[in-house]
Design a protein around this motif. Structure first.
Motif, short mmCIF file in Angstrom:
data_model
loop_
_atom_site.label_atom_id
_atom_site.label_comp_id
_atom_site.label_asym_id
_atom_site.label_seq_id
_atom_site.Cartn_x
_atom_site.Cartn_y
_atom_site.Cartn_z
N LYS A 104 -46.16 29.23 -40.69
CA LYS A 104 -44.91 29.43 -41.42
C LYS A 104 -45.01 30.61 -42.38
CE LYS A 104 -43.79 24.50 -41.24
NZ LYS A 104 -43.62 23.24 -42.03
N MET A 105 -46.23 30.94 -42.79
CA MET A 105 -46.42 32.06 -43.71
C MET A 105 -46.03 33.39 -43.08
SD MET A 105 -50.11 30.88 -45.26
CE MET A 105 -50.35 32.48 -46.04
N LEU A 106 -45.99 33.43 -41.76
CA LEU A 106 -45.67 34.68 -41.07
C LEU A 106 -44.23 35.12 -41.31
CD1 LEU A 106 -47.44 33.99 -37.66
CD2 LEU A 106 -48.13 35.67 -39.39
N LYS A 107 -43.33 34.15 -41.48
CA LYS A 107 -41.91 34.42 -41.71
C LYS A 107 -41.38 35.38 -40.64
CE LYS A 107 -42.26 33.37 -46.61
NZ LYS A 107 -42.09 33.85 -48.00
N GLU A 108 -40.77 36.51 -41.06
CA GLU A 108 -40.16 37.40 -40.08
C GLU A 108 -41.18 38.09 -39.18
OE1 GLU A 108 -40.73 39.65 -43.92
OE2 GLU A 108 -39.82 37.72 -43.33
N ARG A 109 -42.44 38.16 -39.64
CA ARG A 109 -43.47 38.78 -38.79
C ARG A 109 -43.78 37.93 -37.57
NH1 ARG A 109 -48.72 40.43 -41.95
NH2 ARG A 109 -48.44 38.34 -42.83
N GLY A 110 -43.40 36.65 -37.61
CA GLY A 110 -43.64 35.78 -36.47
C GLY A 110 -42.54 35.79 -35.43
N GLU A 111 -41.59 36.72 -35.57
CA GLU A 111 -40.48 36.78 -34.63
C GLU A 111 -40.99 36.99 -33.20
OE1 GLU A 111 -36.40 39.41 -33.86
OE2 GLU A 111 -37.51 39.59 -35.74
N GLY A 112 -40.54 36.14 -32.29
CA GLY A 112 -40.93 36.27 -30.89
C GLY A 112 -42.26 35.63 -30.55
N LEU A 113 -42.95 35.11 -31.54
CA LEU A 113 -44.26 34.50 -31.31
C LEU A 113 -44.12 33.17 -30.59
CD1 LEU A 113 -47.38 34.63 -31.98
CD2 LEU A 113 -46.83 33.22 -33.97
N GLU A 114 -44.83 33.00 -29.49
CA GLU A 114 -44.89 31.75 -28.77
C GLU A 114 -46.33 31.25 -28.84
OE1 GLU A 114 -42.28 31.47 -25.10
OE2 GLU A 114 -42.52 33.65 -25.24
N PRO A 115 -46.62 30.40 -29.83
CA PRO A 115 -48.01 30.01 -30.10
C PRO A 115 -48.78 29.48 -28.90
CG PRO A 115 -46.60 29.30 -31.89
CD PRO A 115 -45.69 29.80 -30.82
N ASP A 116 -48.17 28.64 -28.09
CA ASP A 116 -48.88 28.06 -26.95
C ASP A 116 -49.36 29.15 -25.99
OD1 ASP A 116 -48.49 25.57 -27.98
OD2 ASP A 116 -46.83 25.03 -26.65
N LYS A 117 -48.52 30.13 -25.74
CA LYS A 117 -48.90 31.22 -24.83
C LYS A 117 -49.98 32.09 -25.45
CE LYS A 117 -44.49 31.54 -22.34
NZ LYS A 117 -43.35 32.44 -21.98
#
Length: 361
Positions: A104-117
């Motif tokens: 959750k700390m990633l905020k907008e930097r995590g856009e498009g991130l699919e953790p499982d993949k």
């Protein structure tokens, strides 16, 4: 309920932290007793063990790292810790929600991130060979070009069980270290289910008496009160009327037991393991120790409480340890600090031609 004075709480904590007197245990045993040591930088646990283990030598921890009984990995609070391999396997699943929540700390930097993949791809990459996180990020960026490279690296660090691959360098790990899958390195499987109640007991054995909020601060796990309620713990009260919990056989020395001066490294868990830290440091001294850029400076204790800062440098064969006291220091205490500091300096800089302990100002 028994009422514990501030000094009684302090002495109980020091005893469990191996700071009331140095303990005659191995490096791995000490790390286990402490339920891990903050390891943001590789040197810190060495300094912490020097202050806690009788006759500790650098090679003692080197051997524990080499035989894989101790590992350095992301764990409590999502930060790097030195822990026994046994504890890593035992509690990594317990702490997985804390690490995953860190995304959750990633905020907008995590856009498009699919953790499982990302996790699947990162596991495949690291199964081939140990990699630095720069290498991990670069490789993952090729596979996920639309995702922030830092987010890819952070996701890997939080969600893939990894340990840092040691080398023959001093303090066991270089600055830009490589990471490798934990289970393969240790030669064992992660414990399949959470053991949060067991972790509470281990925490109290190392940092108690304490509150559920203290445990939450140390572990990162939320909603700890039900865990405490489900255990057979002793209930005590501090001078302010706050309920403290403890294991029934937890050491609680006489409050008047003398506490020797001790030197603590940067980020020592003793300063990070409680929601309220008055048992080890007065509120007025916190700003000098906990910096705005989230560092925790190296400190020393007098009569069980943080009483100043220390730094050590070596230039042209001359090693100097500088004390920066927070207040007046008696001659007797200064002599004790100088003796202890000289020993630490020789440990840190064994090849220096001269060793000197000085006081700032």
């Amino acid at each position: 309920m028994a009422v514990l004075s501030a000094k009684a709480v302090n002495r109980a904590t020091l005893a469990r932290q191996l700071l009331a007197e140095r303990s005659d245990v191995s490096a791995a045993e000490a790390v286990g007793r402490l339920v891990g040591m903050q390891g943001q930088e590789p040197k810190h646990p060495y300094v912490g063990l020097w202050s806690r283990v009788d006759g500790f030598a650098e090679e003692d921890l080197d051997r524990a790292v080499e035989d894989r009984s101790v590992v350095r990995a992301t764990l409590f609070r999502g930060t790097l810790h030195l822990v026994t391999a046994e504890d890593y396997l035992r509690f990594r699943t317990t702490l997985a929600p804390v690490l995953e929540a860190g995304l959750k700390m990633l905020k907008e930097r995590g856009e498009g991130l699919e953790p499982d993949k990302v996790v699947k791809a990162a596991r495949k990459l690291l199964a081939k060979e140990p990699l630095t996180f720069t290498e991990v990020r670069d490789a993952l960026q090729k596979e996920f070009p639309a995702v922030n490279e830092r987010a890819l690296g952070f996701c890997t660090r939080m969600m893939v069980p990894l340990v840092i691959h040691p080398t023959g360098t001093r303090w066991s790990w270089p600055a830009n270290a490589r990471f490798t899958p934990a289970e393969e390195w240790i030669g064992g499987k992660l414990h399949p289910k959470p053991e949060a109640e067991e972790l509470v007991v281990r925490y109290l054995e190392a940092f108690g008496p304490a509150t559920p909020a203290d445990f939450q601060t140390w572990s990162g796990l939320p909603k700890a009160k039900p865990l405490f309620d489900g255990l057979e713990l002793e209930e005590l009260t501090d001078e302010a009327g706050k309920t403290l919990y403890d294991v029934p056989d937890g050491p609680r020395p006489d409050p008047d037991t003398p506490a020797p001066v001790r030197f603590l490294p940067e980020f020592d868990n003793l300063l990070l393991a409680h929601a309220k830290r008055e048992r080890i440091i007065a509120d007025e001294h916190k700003p000098a120790v906990f910096t705005k850029n989230l560092r925790v400076k190296a400190t020393y204790t007098v009569d069980g409480l943080v009483a100043g800062l220390w730094t050590a440098v070596a230039k042209r064969g001359a090693a100097t340890l500088t004390l920066t006291p927070f207040g007046r220091t008696t001659k007797k205490t200064l002599a004790e600090l100088e003796r202890e500091g000289a020993g630490l300096l020789r440990f840190l800089e064994p090849d220096a031609k001269t060793h000197e302990v000085v006081t700032a100002g």
